[in-house]
Design a protein around this motif. Structure first.
Motif, PDB file in Angstrom:
ATOM      1  N   TYR A   1      -0.655  -1.964  11.801  1.00  0.00           N
ATOM      2  CA  TYR A   1      -0.696  -3.185  13.077  1.00  0.00           C
ATOM      3  C   TYR A   1      -0.536  -4.181  13.232  1.00  0.00           C
ATOM      4  O   TYR A   1      -1.310  -4.801  12.086  1.00  0.00           O
ATOM      5  CB  TYR A   1      -1.933  -3.015  13.842  1.00  0.00           C
ATOM      6  N   ASP A   2       0.294  -4.955  13.769  1.00  0.00           N
ATOM      7  CA  ASP A   2       0.784  -6.685  13.722  1.00  0.00           C
ATOM      8  C   ASP A   2       1.745  -6.762  12.892  1.00  0.00           C
ATOM      9  O   ASP A   2       2.025  -7.554  13.011  1.00  0.00           O
ATOM     10  CB  ASP A   2      -0.517  -6.816  14.436  1.00  0.00           C
ATOM     11  N   ARG A   3       0.855  -6.469  11.099  1.00  0.00           N
ATOM     12  CA  ARG A   3       1.964  -6.652  10.115  1.00  0.00           C
ATOM     13  C   ARG A   3       2.565  -5.682   9.095  1.00  0.00           C
ATOM     14  O   ARG A   3       1.422  -5.166   9.312  1.00  0.00           O
ATOM     15  CB  ARG A   3       1.115  -7.534   9.374  1.00  0.00           C
ATOM     16  N   LEU A   4       4.132  -6.139   9.315  1.00  0.00           N
ATOM     17  CA  LEU A   4       4.570  -4.822   8.686  1.00  0.00           C
ATOM     18  C   LEU A   4       3.917  -4.449   7.002  1.00  0.00           C
ATOM     19  O   LEU A   4       4.008  -5.788   6.533  1.00  0.00           O
ATOM     20  CB  LEU A   4       6.371  -4.594   9.177  1.00  0.00           C
ATOM     21  N   THR A   5       4.053  -3.584   6.456  1.00  0.00           N
ATOM     22  CA  THR A   5       3.629  -3.918   4.670  1.00  0.00           C
ATOM     23  C   THR A   5       4.525  -3.666   4.396  1.00  0.00           C
ATOM     24  O   THR A   5       5.250  -2.209   4.153  1.00  0.00           O
ATOM     25  CB  THR A   5       2.115  -2.326   4.604  1.00  0.00           C
ATOM     26  N   LEU A   6       4.712  -4.012   3.444  1.00  0.00           N
ATOM     27  CA  LEU A   6       6.484  -3.876   3.255  1.00  0.00           C
ATOM     28  C   LEU A   6       6.327  -3.888   1.798  1.00  0.00           C
ATOM     29  O   LEU A   6       5.885  -2.852   0.692  1.00  0.00           O
ATOM     30  CB  LEU A   6       6.753  -5.583   1.434  1.00  0.00           C
ATOM     31  N   GLY A   7       7.272  -2.600   1.579  1.00  0.00           N
ATOM     32  CA  GLY A   7       7.255  -1.183   0.627  1.00  0.00           C
ATOM     33  C   GLY A   7       6.044   0.218   1.143  1.00  0.00           C
ATOM     34  O   GLY A   7       6.278   1.018   0.197  1.00  0.00           O
ATOM     35  N   GLY A   8       5.859  -0.027   2.005  1.00  0.00           N
ATOM     36  CA  GLY A   8       4.292   0.581   2.556  1.00  0.00           C
ATOM     37  C   GLY A   8       4.840   1.912   2.445  1.00  0.00           C
ATOM     38  O   GLY A   8       3.497   3.196   2.390  1.00  0.00           O
ATOM     39  N   GLY A   9       5.418   2.296   3.335  1.00  0.00           N
ATOM     40  CA  GLY A   9       5.893   3.517   3.765  1.00  0.00           C
ATOM     41  C   GLY A   9       4.741   4.169   5.239  1.00  0.00           C
ATOM     42  O   GLY A   9       4.960   5.022   4.648  1.00  0.00           O
ATOM     43  N   ALA A  10       4.047   3.395   5.753  1.00  0.00           N
ATOM     44  CA  ALA A  10       3.129   3.235   7.013  1.00  0.00           C
ATOM     45  C   ALA A  10       3.732   4.292   7.862  1.00  0.00           C
ATOM     46  O   ALA A  10       5.685   4.072   7.864  1.00  0.00           O
ATOM     47  CB  ALA A  10       2.623   2.427   7.838  1.00  0.00           C
ATOM     48  N   ALA A  11       3.410   5.566   8.637  1.00  0.00           N
ATOM     49  CA  ALA A  11       4.742   5.887   9.589  1.00  0.00           C
ATOM     50  C   ALA A  11       4.925   5.172  10.747  1.00  0.00           C
ATOM     51  O   ALA A  11       5.659   5.912  11.540  1.00  0.00           O
ATOM     52  CB  ALA A  11       3.322   7.523   9.498  1.00  0.00           C
TER      53      ALA A  11
END
Length: 371
Positions: A133-143
């Motif tokens: 939400y709001d910030r992309l987690t780099l390398g996180g692979g969120a759906a």
């Protein structure tokens, strides 16, 4: 830089809503909200939301929490919203507790990509769906990823500073850049946007590139110290690209001490009450309004669908520069705000006239056409 309303399915039985709060100085999580309901036709899972802090920007508690709660209540789903108060250990602890307590969807605003990825990996290993939400987690692979077009936010800030300097007929102004946290991918995108506007000005000699520094954790106190050092090293700074309203106000506080407020244009972002008041009195030249309700509603819609076992489609995608994978995304449009359209933020309900037009600001609100 709010308005889809999720429909409430008729319920055969509704449990009493439960709200708990841990206030003030009791710990880093600061506050918790939860609600629960059952539906005769379909039992949805529980949604966990972790907000980052309440210090870097007022929006997380005054806007995001409120709008997410409204959307989840309207959908009749169980939810738990907590704030990590910029504590990485607390962030991970909250996530573990939410998963243990039955969250089937986890929505996070990461403190940095490393911490965010650890939480997302744990959630995925437990079969919990994830949303950045709001910030992309780099390398996180969120759906999924839900945010604003953050490069465009920065572009609007750069264009805003150019407009304000042009209005002042500035000649070869020295520009200071007060950037957001180096661990926040959004800050990287904002800077890419405004540097895309400013670099051609530097290259042509129309503007002079001055001090350029990031502010750890978006900390406003550090921003004030950093900007004071900037002004000492370059006393003729004539424009400040501040990445949000909090950093902008930190710069304005320093400018006031040097009788330069209102003379040196300062940008911002988030359309906070403080930022808008600074615009009303002429100390800040512009901000960027991100209609948080639209962002919260878009994220809540995805979260509710996931909690019900559905696989919702996103309208677009964003490429994660670290994993090189496309993340299904919903990106919303930001809006530039100057003195002549501060009233739009009030009309949209993001801030109220009562909050904004206090004391000496009342006359300024009237002049700005705020109803």
């Amino acid at each position: 830089m709010r308005k889809g309303i999720l429909s409430l399915t008729a319920a055969a039985a509704v449990l009493a809503l439960g709200l708990t709060a841990c206030g003030g100085n009791s710990g880093p999580t600061s506050s918790t909200s939860s609600a629960q309901s059952t539906q005769s036709s379909q039992k949805a899972g529980k949604i966990g939301v972790i907000l980052p802090d309440s210090k870097s920007s007022a929006r997380w508690e005054t806007a995001d929490r409120k709008y997410l709660e409204e959307a989840f209540k309207a959908a009749g789903v169980a939810y738990d919203i907590q704030n990590a108060q910029n504590d990485k250990t607390a962030f991970q602890t909250i996530a573990d507790q939410m998963i243990t307590n039955g969250a089937t969807v986890l929505m996070i605003v990461n403190l940095d990509s490393g911490t965010g990825k650890t939480v997302i990996d744990k959630a995925k290993s437990q079969g919990v769906a994830t949303i950045d939400y709001d910030r992309l987690t780099l390398g996180g692979g969120a759906a999924y990823y839900v945010s604003f077009d953050n490069t465009k936010v920065g572009t609007l800030q750069g264009e805003g500073l150019v407009k304000c300097l042009t209005d002042k007929k500035a000649s070869k102004p020295i520009i200071a850049e007060l950037n957001g946290s180096p661990t926040d991918n959004n800050a990287t995108l904002f800077k890419a946007g405004y540097d895309g506007v400013l670099k051609p000005k530097y290259d042509s000699g129309d503007y002079v590139k001055g001090p350029d520094q990031s502010v750890p954790d978006w900390d406003n106190a550090q921003a004030g110290t950093i900007f004071e050092q900037m002004l000492t090293s370059a006393p003729k700074i004539a424009g400040v690209l501040a990445a949000n309203d909090g950093l902008g106000n930190a710069a304005i506080t320093v400018l006031k001490k040097n009788n330069l407020n209102g003379k040196v244009p300062v940008t911002g972002q988030d359309a906070t009450v403080q930022g808008l008041q600074n615009i009303l009195v002429g100390d800040q030249c512009m901000t960027v309004y991100k209609a948080v309700k639209k962002e919260a509603d878009a994220a809540a819609k995805l979260a509710v669908a996931l909690a019900k076992g559905e696989k919702p489609a996103a309208s677009g995608s964003v490429k994660d520069p670290q994993s090189n994978q496309d993340v299904p995304s919903e990106l919303l449009d930001p809006q530039p705000i100057y003195l002549d359209n501060v009233k739009d933020v009030v009309a949209d309900g993001y801030v109220t006239k009562e909050e904004l037009c206090t004391g000496d600001f009342a006359a300024k609100c009237t002049s700005a056409g705020i109803q």
